[in-house]
Design a protein around this motif. Structure first.
Motif, PDB file in Angstrom:
ATOM      1  N   TYR A 196       2.947  -2.549  -0.513  1.00  0.00           N
ATOM      2  CA  TYR A 196       1.845  -3.448  -0.878  1.00  0.00           C
ATOM      3  C   TYR A 196       1.019  -2.838  -2.015  1.00  0.00           C
ATOM      4  O   TYR A 196       0.685  -3.513  -2.995  1.00  0.00           O
ATOM      5  CB  TYR A 196       0.962  -3.705   0.346  1.00  0.00           C
ATOM      6  N   ILE A 197       0.720  -1.559  -1.912  1.00  0.00           N
ATOM      7  CA  ILE A 197      -0.075  -0.888  -2.946  1.00  0.00           C
ATOM      8  C   ILE A 197       0.685  -0.868  -4.275  1.00  0.00           C
ATOM      9  O   ILE A 197       0.112  -1.126  -5.337  1.00  0.00           O
ATOM     10  CB  ILE A 197      -0.455   0.538  -2.495  1.00  0.00           C
ATOM     11  N   ASP A 198       1.997  -0.559  -4.220  1.00  0.00           N
ATOM     12  CA  ASP A 198       2.800  -0.548  -5.447  1.00  0.00           C
ATOM     13  C   ASP A 198       2.828  -1.930  -6.100  1.00  0.00           C
ATOM     14  O   ASP A 198       2.716  -2.051  -7.322  1.00  0.00           O
ATOM     15  CB  ASP A 198       4.227  -0.079  -5.151  1.00  0.00           C
ATOM     16  N   ASN A 199       2.976  -2.980  -5.288  1.00  0.00           N
ATOM     17  CA  ASN A 199       2.978  -4.343  -5.820  1.00  0.00           C
ATOM     18  C   ASN A 199       1.642  -4.685  -6.472  1.00  0.00           C
ATOM     19  O   ASN A 199       1.599  -5.323  -7.530  1.00  0.00           O
ATOM     20  CB  ASN A 199       3.312  -5.355  -4.728  1.00  0.00           C
ATOM     21  N   LYS A 200       0.557  -4.273  -5.833  1.00  0.00           N
ATOM     22  CA  LYS A 200      -0.773  -4.544  -6.394  1.00  0.00           C
ATOM     23  C   LYS A 200      -0.984  -3.797  -7.710  1.00  0.00           C
ATOM     24  O   LYS A 200      -1.589  -4.324  -8.648  1.00  0.00           O
ATOM     25  CB  LYS A 200      -1.884  -4.164  -5.394  1.00  0.00           C
ATOM     26  N   LYS A 201      -0.473  -2.560  -7.793  1.00  0.00           N
ATOM     27  CA  LYS A 201      -0.597  -1.805  -9.045  1.00  0.00           C
ATOM     28  C   LYS A 201       0.187  -2.486 -10.167  1.00  0.00           C
ATOM     29  O   LYS A 201      -0.304  -2.607 -11.293  1.00  0.00           O
ATOM     30  CB  LYS A 201      -0.094  -0.375  -8.848  1.00  0.00           C
ATOM     31  N   ALA A 202       1.406  -2.915  -9.858  1.00  0.00           N
ATOM     32  CA  ALA A 202       2.223  -3.595 -10.862  1.00  0.00           C
ATOM     33  C   ALA A 202       1.562  -4.892 -11.306  1.00  0.00           C
ATOM     34  O   ALA A 202       1.547  -5.228 -12.500  1.00  0.00           O
ATOM     35  CB  ALA A 202       3.621  -3.873 -10.304  1.00  0.00           C
ATOM     36  N   VAL A 229      -3.365  -6.470  13.165  1.00  0.00           N
ATOM     37  CA  VAL A 229      -1.994  -6.519  12.677  1.00  0.00           C
ATOM     38  C   VAL A 229      -1.617  -5.102  12.262  1.00  0.00           C
ATOM     39  O   VAL A 229      -2.309  -4.487  11.449  1.00  0.00           O
ATOM     40  CB  VAL A 229      -1.859  -7.468  11.464  1.00  0.00           C
ATOM     41  N   GLN A 230      -0.564  -4.580  12.840  1.00  0.00           N
ATOM     42  CA  GLN A 230      -0.135  -3.235  12.493  1.00  0.00           C
ATOM     43  C   GLN A 230       0.956  -3.308  11.439  1.00  0.00           C
ATOM     44  O   GLN A 230       1.841  -4.151  11.509  1.00  0.00           O
ATOM     45  CB  GLN A 230       0.375  -2.510  13.729  1.00  0.00           C
ATOM     46  N   VAL A 231       0.857  -2.422  10.462  1.00  0.00           N
ATOM     47  CA  VAL A 231       1.864  -2.341   9.418  1.00  0.00           C
ATOM     48  C   VAL A 231       2.372  -0.909   9.359  1.00  0.00           C
ATOM     49  O   VAL A 231       1.659   0.034   9.702  1.00  0.00           O
ATOM     50  CB  VAL A 231       1.308  -2.767   8.041  1.00  0.00           C
ATOM     51  N   SER A 232       3.597  -0.764   8.910  1.00  0.00           N
ATOM     52  CA  SER A 232       4.164   0.566   8.781  1.00  0.00           C
ATOM     53  C   SER A 232       3.682   1.204   7.481  1.00  0.00           C
ATOM     54  O   SER A 232       3.140   0.533   6.596  1.00  0.00           O
ATOM     55  CB  SER A 232       5.686   0.497   8.802  1.00  0.00           C
ATOM     56  N   LEU A 233       3.913   2.494   7.365  1.00  0.00           N
ATOM     57  CA  LEU A 233       3.517   3.202   6.158  1.00  0.00           C
ATOM     58  C   LEU A 233       4.275   2.667   4.950  1.00  0.00           C
ATOM     59  O   LEU A 233       3.697   2.504   3.866  1.00  0.00           O
ATOM     60  CB  LEU A 233       3.771   4.703   6.328  1.00  0.00           C
ATOM     61  N   GLU A 234       5.560   2.349   5.144  1.00  0.00           N
ATOM     62  CA  GLU A 234       6.359   1.806   4.038  1.00  0.00           C
ATOM     63  C   GLU A 234       5.800   0.468   3.568  1.00  0.00           C
ATOM     64  O   GLU A 234       5.731   0.200   2.370  1.00  0.00           O
ATOM     65  CB  GLU A 234       7.831   1.628   4.444  1.00  0.00           C
ATOM     66  N   GLN A 235       5.401  -0.382   4.514  1.00  0.00           N
ATOM     67  CA  GLN A 235       4.830  -1.681   4.145  1.00  0.00           C
ATOM     68  C   GLN A 235       3.528  -1.498   3.368  1.00  0.00           C
ATOM     69  O   GLN A 235       3.285  -2.192   2.378  1.00  0.00           O
ATOM     70  CB  GLN A 235       4.584  -2.531   5.388  1.00  0.00           C
TER      71      GLN A 235
END
Length: 144
Positions: free
Chosen positions: A91-97, A81-87
């Motif tokens: 995802y990382i920002d959501n996990k940090k929050a 599954v390919q994801v863009s850099l923004e995605q």
């Protein structure tokens, strides 16, 4: 592409030496060398094990008309599954929050019992007219 070329290409793609492949197949390194040099052909059971190790079908190994690069690209696309850099960054920002909220919740949970222990300690003091039942009631109210 013939079987021997496919074995070589798949083995090298996984970064295995002939000896490593031989260990995984429970055969000698010379057997792998013979397969790759077309001096011998692995028996059917070994072809099935090779297909499992390389995560390819036996048809792919046995049929000469199937091109390796096309086949490997198709199988990689099916599992990837390919994801863009923004995605990925989102995802990382959501996990940090989420991690911050979890840490705050755990800290609150751990600290919420402190008033209960404080009031219980006060009830043990002889010079204060503060009984245990009152201490427990106030402690539980402060927790909730």
């Amino acid at each position: 592409m013939i079987l021997s070329e496919k074995i070589i290409k798949l083995r090298k793609q996984l970064g295995w030496s002939q000896e490593e492949l031989a260990e995984k197949m429970d055969v000698s390194r010379q057997s792998v060398s013979k397969w790759e040099s077309t001096n011998s052909i692995p028996d059917l059971n070994k072809i099935i094990r090779l297909a499992g190790l390389f995560n390819v079908s036996t048809d792919f190994l046995l049929k000469d008309d199937i091109d390796t690069t096309e086949y490997l690209n198709e199988s990689a696309d099916a599992d990837t599954v390919q994801v863009s850099l923004e995605q990925a960054l989102s995802y990382i920002d959501n996990k940090k929050a989420q991690a911050k909220l979890t840490a705050k919740g755990v800290a609150f949970f751990v600290c919420s019992s402190a008033p209960l222990f404080f009031f219980l300690a006060l009830s043990n003091m002889k010079n204060l007219d503060f009984d245990v039942n009152m201490a427990v009631a106030l402690g539980l109210v402060s927790i909730f």
